[in-house]
Write a protein that holds these residues in place. Structure first.
Motif, PDB file in Angstrom:
ATOM      1  N   PRO A  17      25.155 -34.245  11.758  1.00  0.00           N
ATOM      2  CA  PRO A  17      24.743 -35.319  12.678  1.00  0.00           C
ATOM      3  C   PRO A  17      25.825 -35.612  13.709  1.00  0.00           C
ATOM      4  O   PRO A  17      27.020 -35.502  13.427  1.00  0.00           O
ATOM      5  N   LYS A  20      28.710 -39.792  14.148  1.00  0.00           N
ATOM      6  CA  LYS A  20      28.834 -40.616  12.943  1.00  0.00           C
ATOM      7  C   LYS A  20      30.096 -41.468  13.021  1.00  0.00           C
ATOM      8  O   LYS A  20      31.148 -41.017  13.432  1.00  0.00           O
ATOM      9  N   VAL A  25      26.030 -43.076  17.277  1.00  0.00           N
ATOM     10  CA  VAL A  25      25.515 -42.319  16.146  1.00  0.00           C
ATOM     11  C   VAL A  25      24.088 -41.849  16.407  1.00  0.00           C
ATOM     12  O   VAL A  25      23.292 -42.541  17.037  1.00  0.00           O
ATOM     13  N   GLU A  26      23.796 -40.653  15.956  1.00  0.00           N
ATOM     14  CA  GLU A  26      22.484 -40.036  16.173  1.00  0.00           C
ATOM     15  C   GLU A  26      21.424 -40.718  15.310  1.00  0.00           C
ATOM     16  O   GLU A  26      21.701 -41.176  14.201  1.00  0.00           O
ATOM     17  N   SER A  27      20.198 -40.766  15.799  1.00  0.00           N
ATOM     18  CA  SER A  27      19.093 -41.329  15.025  1.00  0.00           C
ATOM     19  C   SER A  27      18.440 -40.237  14.195  1.00  0.00           C
ATOM     20  O   SER A  27      18.519 -39.047  14.509  1.00  0.00           O
ATOM     21  N   ILE A  28      17.756 -40.648  13.123  1.00  0.00           N
ATOM     22  CA  ILE A  28      17.063 -39.699  12.252  1.00  0.00           C
ATOM     23  C   ILE A  28      15.942 -39.003  13.020  1.00  0.00           C
ATOM     24  O   ILE A  28      15.584 -37.860  12.715  1.00  0.00           O
ATOM     25  N   TYR A  31      17.680 -36.146  14.766  1.00  0.00           N
ATOM     26  CA  TYR A  31      18.058 -35.137  13.771  1.00  0.00           C
ATOM     27  C   TYR A  31      16.835 -34.321  13.351  1.00  0.00           C
ATOM     28  O   TYR A  31      16.900 -33.093  13.233  1.00  0.00           O
ATOM     29  N   SER A  80      14.654 -39.961   5.238  1.00  0.00           N
ATOM     30  CA  SER A  80      16.085 -39.663   5.161  1.00  0.00           C
ATOM     31  C   SER A  80      16.420 -38.968   3.845  1.00  0.00           C
ATOM     32  O   SER A  80      17.217 -38.020   3.819  1.00  0.00           O
ATOM     33  N   LEU A  95      21.697 -42.590   9.476  1.00  0.00           N
ATOM     34  CA  LEU A  95      21.090 -42.339  10.791  1.00  0.00           C
ATOM     35  C   LEU A  95      19.898 -43.256  11.010  1.00  0.00           C
ATOM     36  O   LEU A  95      19.117 -43.056  11.943  1.00  0.00           O
ATOM     37  N   LEU A 136      20.818 -43.778  17.857  1.00  0.00           N
ATOM     38  CA  LEU A 136      20.094 -44.687  16.967  1.00  0.00           C
ATOM     39  C   LEU A 136      19.882 -46.043  17.619  1.00  0.00           C
ATOM     40  O   LEU A 136      18.855 -46.691  17.398  1.00  0.00           O
ATOM     41  N   GLU A 215      28.875 -46.564   8.834  1.00  0.00           N
ATOM     42  CA  GLU A 215      29.284 -45.280   8.282  1.00  0.00           C
ATOM     43  C   GLU A 215      30.402 -45.440   7.250  1.00  0.00           C
ATOM     44  O   GLU A 215      30.433 -44.717   6.255  1.00  0.00           O
TER      45      GLU A 215
END
Length: 445
Positions: A17, A20, A25-28, A31, A80, A95, A136, A215
């Motif tokens: 990802p 983090k 931060v990346e969203s699910i 991803y 997730s 995420l 995110l 995180e």
């Protein structure tokens, strides 16, 4: 006893990802789209793979992008955990907004239905040599501007002008329009006709700080700690008067009463109002950490000194010792008879999805060992039934009858036949074997 695999190979690519531990931060959602693109499959195919892993049925008209998989509901936990199990990447719940589900009401986190994005962030991703991805923070309806570039988030493609072009499609490449295929990246430019209000920028920064902190959290947030922080704010800034506190943030007194006497929890929007009106950050408020907080100076007002009843004690949420859980899972791996991950979760009184998120490697080892055990057990049942099926097939052929399930059931004892799964497939293999054996004998004579 079957051999334990050191680290079972993941079913899907173990993508790392982005962002983090930062506000970026990346969203699910991102991803999931990157994972589908890396396997060159549609998002629908990948969503069905995740659903089948947890033995769920996906309808033909299932639209994965309409599910709030980045929020705090069950769908976020399921997706997730499923992605963690299939990719071997631990902690993919980070995420999503799941780490805050204890301090945000179940319906208190509004997720945007039509994907918004910052074109300048996409341009920066490309300039830095990384694949563009969705943040995110963009999933929250409370965020309308990019705190990094100070410009408003958009849902439209600059080339075709279409709306909702970020990820609502079967094939998605993050950073490119799902309608015309052109890049959504665009360098930041001055927008004279679009004014950014200070409160919009403050909300975006508060959500960014919140996501950056989740995180490295060592202790799960607690509703009791959050309510204790609110109690301190009411005591020190409103002299214990919940009515004064409610008026200040624009809600009914009964709502505050429901938080302390019932099982209610503030929404994210209300939590932001509490933080803004009482000089604290959103992260400090939701974590209940007001150790460095000082009440801001406000104009004194005359209030009635009413007695404040002690809040009703709430049941302390269970604290899970994951080191002990890991030890117990390792012991399960040494059992003479393998058990499934679901059975291990039942014995440990936790959810199987949580095991994949917090003890990924050992849980997948249990799963692989269980699947190998089931396969060998089924093979032994087929071997036991094979002679009976051969005799039944030969008798039916001698009588000039077709080999059907009804005829086989009538000729083979129930205790031999009932444990055999996929009977039609096994019967085809038996008949093919007999035909091949007969052909070999004919050629020899």
């Amino acid at each position: 006893m079957s051999q334990i695999q050191r680290n079972p190979r993941s079913t899907l690519h173990a993508l790392v990802p982005y962002g983090k531990g930062t506000s970026e931060v990346e969203s699910i959602v991102s991803y999931f789209c990157r994972l589908a693109a890396s396997h060159s499959v549609s998002t629908l195919v990948l969503s069905r793979t995740i659903a089948e892993y947890f033995e769920q049925i996906v309808a033909a008209d299932f639209d994965w992008h309409e599910r709030q998989i980045a929020g705090i509901r069950e769908s976020a936990l399921t997706w997730s955990a499923g992605l963690s199990a299939l990719t071997s990447v631990q902690g993919l719940d980070r995420l999503t907004f799941l780490p805050w589900r204890e301090v945000i009401a179940q319906n208190g986190l509004s997720i945007v239905k039509r994907g918004q994005f910052c074109s300048a962030c996409f341009a920066e991703d490309i300039e830095c040599g990384r694949q563009p991805y969705f943040r995110l923070a963009w999933e929250s309806a409370e965020v309308s501007v990019c705190s990094r570039h100070g410009q408003r988030l958009t849902r439209h493609c600059q080339h075709c002008g279409k709306d909702n072009v970020r990820h609502a499609a079967a094939f998605v490449v993050p950073g490119w329009c799902t309608h015309c295929g052109e890049p959504l990246a665009k360098e930041k430019e001055y927008q004279a006709d679009v004014a950014i209000e200070p409160d919009e920028l403050w909300r975006a920064r508060q959500v960014g700080e919140l996501l950056a902190s989740q995180e490295n959290m060592t202790v799960e947030v607690s509703r009791n700690a959050y309510l204790a922080a609110i109690t301190r704010i009411i005591t020190e800034m409103h002299k214990g008067q919940s009515a004064s506190f409610a008026r200040r943030i624009g809600i009914a007194k009964s709502t505050v009463h429901h938080w302390f006497k019932g099982d209610g929890t503030p929404t994210l929007a209300i939590s932001m109002k509490i933080a803004a009106h009482h000089g604290t950050s959103l992260t400090q408020l939701l974590t209940g950490d007001l150790s460095n907080w000082q009440p801001p100076l406000i104009q004194e007002q005359l209030v009635l000194q009413l007695s404040s009843a002690a809040p009703k004690p709430h049941k302390t949420p269970r604290e899970i010792d994951w080191l002990e859980i890991e030890k117990q899972l390792s012991k399960f791996l040494l059992l003479p008879t393998p058990i499934s991950a679901r059975e291990a979760a039942r014995r440990l009184d936790v959810e199987a999805r949580q095991l994949y998120l917090r003890a990924n490697k050992t849980t997948r080892q249990l799963g692989e060992r269980w699947k190998t055990y089931l396969k060998r057990r089924q093979e032994s049942k087929v071997i036991a039934a094979w002679p009976y099926l051969e005799v039944a097939c030969l008798d039916l052929w001698a009588e000039g009858k077709a080999v059907t399930r009804r005829e086989i059931v009538a000729r083979v004892p129930e205790e031999i036949l009932s444990p055999v799964a996929n009977l039609f497939k096994v019967l085809k293999e038996v008949q093919a074997h007999l035909q091949q054996t007969g052909a070999n004998e004919s050629s020899q004579t």
